[in-house]
Each structure stands twice: as C-alpha cells, then as structure tokens.
Design a protein around this motif. Sequence first.
Motif, PDB file in Angstrom:
ATOM      1  N   VAL A 281      29.462 -23.451  19.053  1.00  0.00           N
ATOM      2  CA  VAL A 281      30.786 -22.853  18.867  1.00  0.00           C
ATOM      3  C   VAL A 281      31.139 -21.953  20.048  1.00  0.00           C
ATOM      4  O   VAL A 281      32.238 -22.020  20.604  1.00  0.00           O
ATOM      5  CB  VAL A 281      30.844 -22.079  17.537  1.00  0.00           C
ATOM      6  CG1 VAL A 281      32.073 -21.184  17.476  1.00  0.00           C
ATOM      7  CG2 VAL A 281      30.847 -23.060  16.367  1.00  0.00           C
TER       8      VAL A 281
ATOM      9  N   TRP B  86      33.101 -22.809  11.010  1.00  0.00           N
ATOM     10  CA  TRP B  86      31.745 -23.332  11.181  1.00  0.00           C
ATOM     11  C   TRP B  86      30.708 -22.395  10.554  1.00  0.00           C
ATOM     12  O   TRP B  86      29.725 -22.846   9.948  1.00  0.00           O
ATOM     13  CB  TRP B  86      31.437 -23.550  12.658  1.00  0.00           C
ATOM     14  CG  TRP B  86      31.951 -24.861  13.166  1.00  0.00           C
ATOM     15  CD1 TRP B  86      32.966 -25.064  14.057  1.00  0.00           C
ATOM     16  CD2 TRP B  86      31.480 -26.166  12.805  1.00  0.00           C
ATOM     17  NE1 TRP B  86      33.157 -26.415  14.272  1.00  0.00           N
ATOM     18  CE2 TRP B  86      32.261 -27.109  13.523  1.00  0.00           C
ATOM     19  CE3 TRP B  86      30.476 -26.632  11.954  1.00  0.00           C
ATOM     20  CZ2 TRP B  86      32.054 -28.484  13.396  1.00  0.00           C
ATOM     21  CZ3 TRP B  86      30.278 -28.007  11.832  1.00  0.00           C
ATOM     22  CH2 TRP B  86      31.067 -28.913  12.549  1.00  0.00           C
TER      23      TRP B  86
ATOM     24  N   LEU C 144      22.835 -27.759  13.448  1.00  0.00           N
ATOM     25  CA  LEU C 144      23.325 -27.619  12.074  1.00  0.00           C
ATOM     26  C   LEU C 144      22.215 -27.920  11.071  1.00  0.00           C
ATOM     27  O   LEU C 144      21.282 -28.665  11.369  1.00  0.00           O
ATOM     28  CB  LEU C 144      24.485 -28.588  11.834  1.00  0.00           C
ATOM     29  CG  LEU C 144      25.741 -28.400  12.671  1.00  0.00           C
ATOM     30  CD1 LEU C 144      26.725 -29.544  12.393  1.00  0.00           C
ATOM     31  CD2 LEU C 144      26.392 -27.057  12.379  1.00  0.00           C
TER      32      LEU C 144
ATOM     33  N   ALA D 256      34.916 -31.265  14.631  1.00  0.00           N
ATOM     34  CA  ALA D 256      33.723 -31.753  15.324  1.00  0.00           C
ATOM     35  C   ALA D 256      34.009 -32.780  16.403  1.00  0.00           C
ATOM     36  O   ALA D 256      33.061 -33.327  16.985  1.00  0.00           O
ATOM     37  CB  ALA D 256      32.755 -32.370  14.293  1.00  0.00           C
TER      38      ALA D 256
ATOM     39  N   ALA E  79      27.825 -18.709  13.141  1.00  0.00           N
ATOM     40  CA  ALA E  79      28.252 -19.986  13.698  1.00  0.00           C
ATOM     41  C   ALA E  79      27.161 -20.557  14.587  1.00  0.00           C
ATOM     42  O   ALA E  79      26.417 -19.808  15.232  1.00  0.00           O
ATOM     43  CB  ALA E  79      29.533 -19.798  14.507  1.00  0.00           C
TER      44      ALA E  79
END
Length: 304
Positions: free
Chosen positions: A129, A47, A225, A187, A125
């Motif tokens: 995570v 990630w 993200l 994911a 990350a």
Amino acid sequence: MNDGIAPAAETLPVRILGPFRELGELKRIRSALQEGSIAERLFAAAWGALVAGQELGAVMRATTAAALAATRLGDIDRGVLSAIGVEGDEAQAIIDRAVGEAAEELPPEALDGLRGAPLLTAGAAPPFVTKLARQPRAGVTCPGKPRLLLEPPENHAEHCLITAVYGVVLSPFYGAGSEAVFLASLAHHLHNALIPDSGFAGEVLLGKHLEPAFARATELALAELPAALADRVRKARAILPDAETPEGRAFHAADTLDRVLQIEQHLRAGKATMHYVLHDMELVHAGPVRVFQDRLLTAMGLSA
C-alpha cells in the motif's frame, strides 16, 4: 457485430460525470493533520480493514460512503467531528446528509447500505500500500511519441481507490457483483508496487516479458496478505483481462472513466477563466465587505 458491450455502455447516464469528477478530486484534497490525499488514505484504510478481517461488503460500503461524504465535507471525518465534540447520532446525521447530497445524481440502487454505513475496522495495511502511494502514474504515453506529464501526478493508490468507488456505483448498470468489482479495482495495480509505471509506451517495449513480470510482481504483493484474503483477491482479479462479464465491464468502465477524467481535470483547470472564477464560483462572495472588494478589484483591473 454486437458483442453485448456497447448497449450496456450506452445505458450510463451522463449525469454521473458530475459526482465522478468530484470523487476524483479526492486525489487532490489534503489537510494539515494528515499525510497524503483523502483517496490515498482511504485506499490504505480499506486494505487495513480487509487484513484485519472485516467483511468485504462492509469495507466496500464504508469506503464508498466515506468517499462520497468527503466530496462535501473534505477532510472533516468522524475523527474530526469527535475532536470538536460532535459524536454519535449527530455525527452520523452529518455524514448521512453529506452522502445523500453527494449522491443526488447517482442511481438509487448504487446507494444501498451507504447511509449509516459501518466504520472501517482499524488495521495495518500491507507494505504494498505504501509503495503504491509512492508510485506515480505514468501520465499519457504512446509508442513513438513524447510523454505528456501533468503535474502533480496521481499515484497508484489514489487511482485504485477512485476506480473502486466508481466500480461500486457502476455495478448496477451492468448487473455486476459490486464486491468483486470493488476488490478487483483495489488490487488491479499490485504489480506497480514493484514495477514503476512506464505507461503504454514502456509496456510495448517490454514485449514478451510484460505479462510474466506483472504476474511475478503481483504474486510478491499478494504474499503480503493473509492466505485466505490473497486467494479472494486472485479470484476477484479474474475479471480484469476482458470485458466479457458484467463484472469485467463494470471494472473497465470505472477504470477508463477515472483515467480520462484525471486528464480532463488538468485540462479543465487550464481553461478556467477569471470571469468564471469571480462570477460563477463567487471567489469574492457575499458578505459585509463585498462592496469594498468589488470596488478594489475594479480599480485594479481584476473585475473580469
């Protein structure tokens, strides 16, 4: 009725279970200088690399190669090799030999690009995570029956990572695009960064609230993200609801095998005998004091 799924499933060779079992053990291999299992750390590294902008195919190949190599080398990775003075081509040769040995029972087409695979780009990350690494899996649950807990539990980061690696290996069997399978697998439990895993029994009790809750929690994770990566993850996750596509079949095969092999690991360890450990696994192995060791165990009634 033939829905096209069974014949594809039946093409999987049983010999892949050996390497898959070894990959699953990466959930349980740790070392002194690192926090968490190898699988947990590879999940975070994958990630981090994606967030840092590394190309998805490169992340997939690097992660899969690192996982296969770790089944032979454990936590002796490039960083450790460098610390002991093994670098460059020599380090690459060791990694490649480990990958080749680990992959002997796997289909050649699943190994494209794994020898000499790139390094994962270092990156931070996203917060989900760490949450997934702290979130234990539910164990075996069924409505109306008591939960079966097997200690220590795996966490969601470990499960997603191993499912992703399985998915890469299985994709050629289903004619699936391995990159989509890899990303969807990484994911597929984003909702569990917020929602503790209550298993099948808890999900049934949530009833009509289940899907909206999972969707809301997933979007909260995706918001961590970069926008372009979040959109790509959403697109990859479109394969998750069913097994009607090659990618869906590869994912569900990987997910199912990891869930079952995780439980099998506990059951297999519980059935191990002292005879197997001493004779088949050579716990006391050949060496200059072997005769002394064998006499000691015989005298103590432990020779099995």
